[in-house]
Design an enzyme around this catalytic site. Structure first.
Site, short mmCIF file in Angstrom:
data_model
loop_
_atom_site.label_atom_id
_atom_site.label_comp_id
_atom_site.label_asym_id
_atom_site.label_seq_id
_atom_site.Cartn_x
_atom_site.Cartn_y
_atom_site.Cartn_z
N GLU A 87 0.83 -1.20 0.00
CA GLU A 87 0.00 0.00 0.00
C GLU A 87 0.87 1.26 0.00
O GLU A 87 1.88 1.33 0.69
CB GLU A 87 -0.90 0.02 1.24
CG GLU A 87 -1.87 -1.14 1.33
CD GLU A 87 -2.96 -1.09 0.27
OE1 GLU A 87 -3.10 -0.03 -0.38
OE2 GLU A 87 -3.66 -2.10 0.09
N ARG A 97 -17.56 -0.93 7.31
CA ARG A 97 -18.75 -1.58 6.74
C ARG A 97 -19.29 -2.65 7.68
O ARG A 97 -20.50 -2.92 7.72
CB ARG A 97 -18.42 -2.18 5.37
CG ARG A 97 -19.58 -2.86 4.68
CD ARG A 97 -19.18 -3.33 3.30
NE ARG A 97 -18.03 -4.22 3.32
CZ ARG A 97 -18.09 -5.52 3.60
NH1 ARG A 97 -19.25 -6.10 3.87
NH2 ARG A 97 -17.00 -6.27 3.59
N CYS A 150 -7.28 -2.27 8.81
CA CYS A 150 -5.98 -2.27 8.12
C CYS A 150 -5.50 -0.83 7.89
O CYS A 150 -4.36 -0.48 8.21
CB CYS A 150 -6.08 -3.00 6.79
SG CYS A 150 -6.33 -4.79 6.93
N HIS A 172 -1.22 -5.68 1.64
CA HIS A 172 -2.40 -6.55 1.59
C HIS A 172 -2.09 -7.80 0.78
O HIS A 172 -1.38 -7.74 -0.22
CB HIS A 172 -3.59 -5.82 0.97
CG HIS A 172 -4.45 -5.12 1.96
ND1 HIS A 172 -4.68 -3.75 1.95
CD2 HIS A 172 -5.15 -5.59 3.03
CE1 HIS A 172 -5.48 -3.43 2.95
NE2 HIS A 172 -5.79 -4.53 3.61
#
Length: 219
Positions: A87, A97, A150, A172
């Site tokens: 990332e 979510r 994360c 990831h």
């Protein structure tokens, strides 16, 4: 001998396993030789990270203080991705979510009030992607770490190490085959993931400067 702290999340959501946790359990205490005739090597120490809003950062900060690493690589599962994806940026936003493992579900809340909008990795991620691809492993740079734990951890650790020489960042990884028995998710074997993370560790310790090549996204 150099030291690298490898951090991996526990299972979350409906999953009973997390490839990140399986990887750190197998790599704890391993010593990896660095290439190009170097006599140096890197010792891997690990940190198990709870998928919980505040405890995630606290656990890694405590591990940094305990192990005094030269480099920190944090690992997390990204269901739906088919490649290993370092990332580039963490954003100052929690927008979950689903609930984390501690029952938290913040919506549109800053990770750090009055903190910068974003924090960038200090790892040589394009060089890492190059080395992964050279090893025959699918890899690409990612420009979103999501808005779940994360990203929360990535942002918090980058803020903690902002004035430190310790380099750090987040990667990831895909799900394991056992997490997609119906074949609906792309997966990667544990053996390939272990090989990939070893490549990541050696690459991060070998490249003091990142390579300057195209690696962005069109959309």
């Amino acid at each position: 001998m150099s030291r690298l702290l490898l951090c991996g999340f526990e299972p979350f959501g409906n999953d009973s396993v997390n490839p990140a946790l399986k990887i750190i359990e197998q790599l704890e205490g391993q010593t990896l030789a660095l290439p190009n005739g170097s006599s140096d090597s890197v010792e891997i120490r690990t940190c198990r990270v709870p998928v919980t809003r505040y405890a995630a950062i606290e656990s890694v900060v405590e591990a940094i203080e305990r192990h005094a690493p030269d480099t920190v690589i944090m690992l997390g599962q990204a269901s739906g991705r088919s490649a290993i994806t370092p990332e580039r940026v963490a954003i100052n936003l929690d927008d979950y979510r689903i609930k984390d493992n501690g029952g938290h579900q913040p919506v549109d809340e800053p990770i750090e009030v009055a903190g910068p909008d974003a924090c960038f990795t200090t790892l040589p991620i394009k060089a890492m992607v190059n080395d992964l691809q050279a090893a025959g492993l699918p890899a690409s740079v990612s420009y979103t770490a999501g808005t779940f734990v994360c990203n929360h951890l990535f942002y918090g650790v980058q803020r903690h190490l902002a004035d430190s020489p310790i380099r750090s960042g987040f990667v990831h990884i895909p799900a394991l085959p056992e997490q997609s028995l119906d074949g609906r998710l792309p997966t990667m074997s544990l053996e390939s993931l272990l090989e990939g993370v070893r490549v990541l560790c050696i690459s991060a310790m070998t490249h003091q400067q990142d390579v300057r090549i195209g690696g962005g996204n069109i959309s």
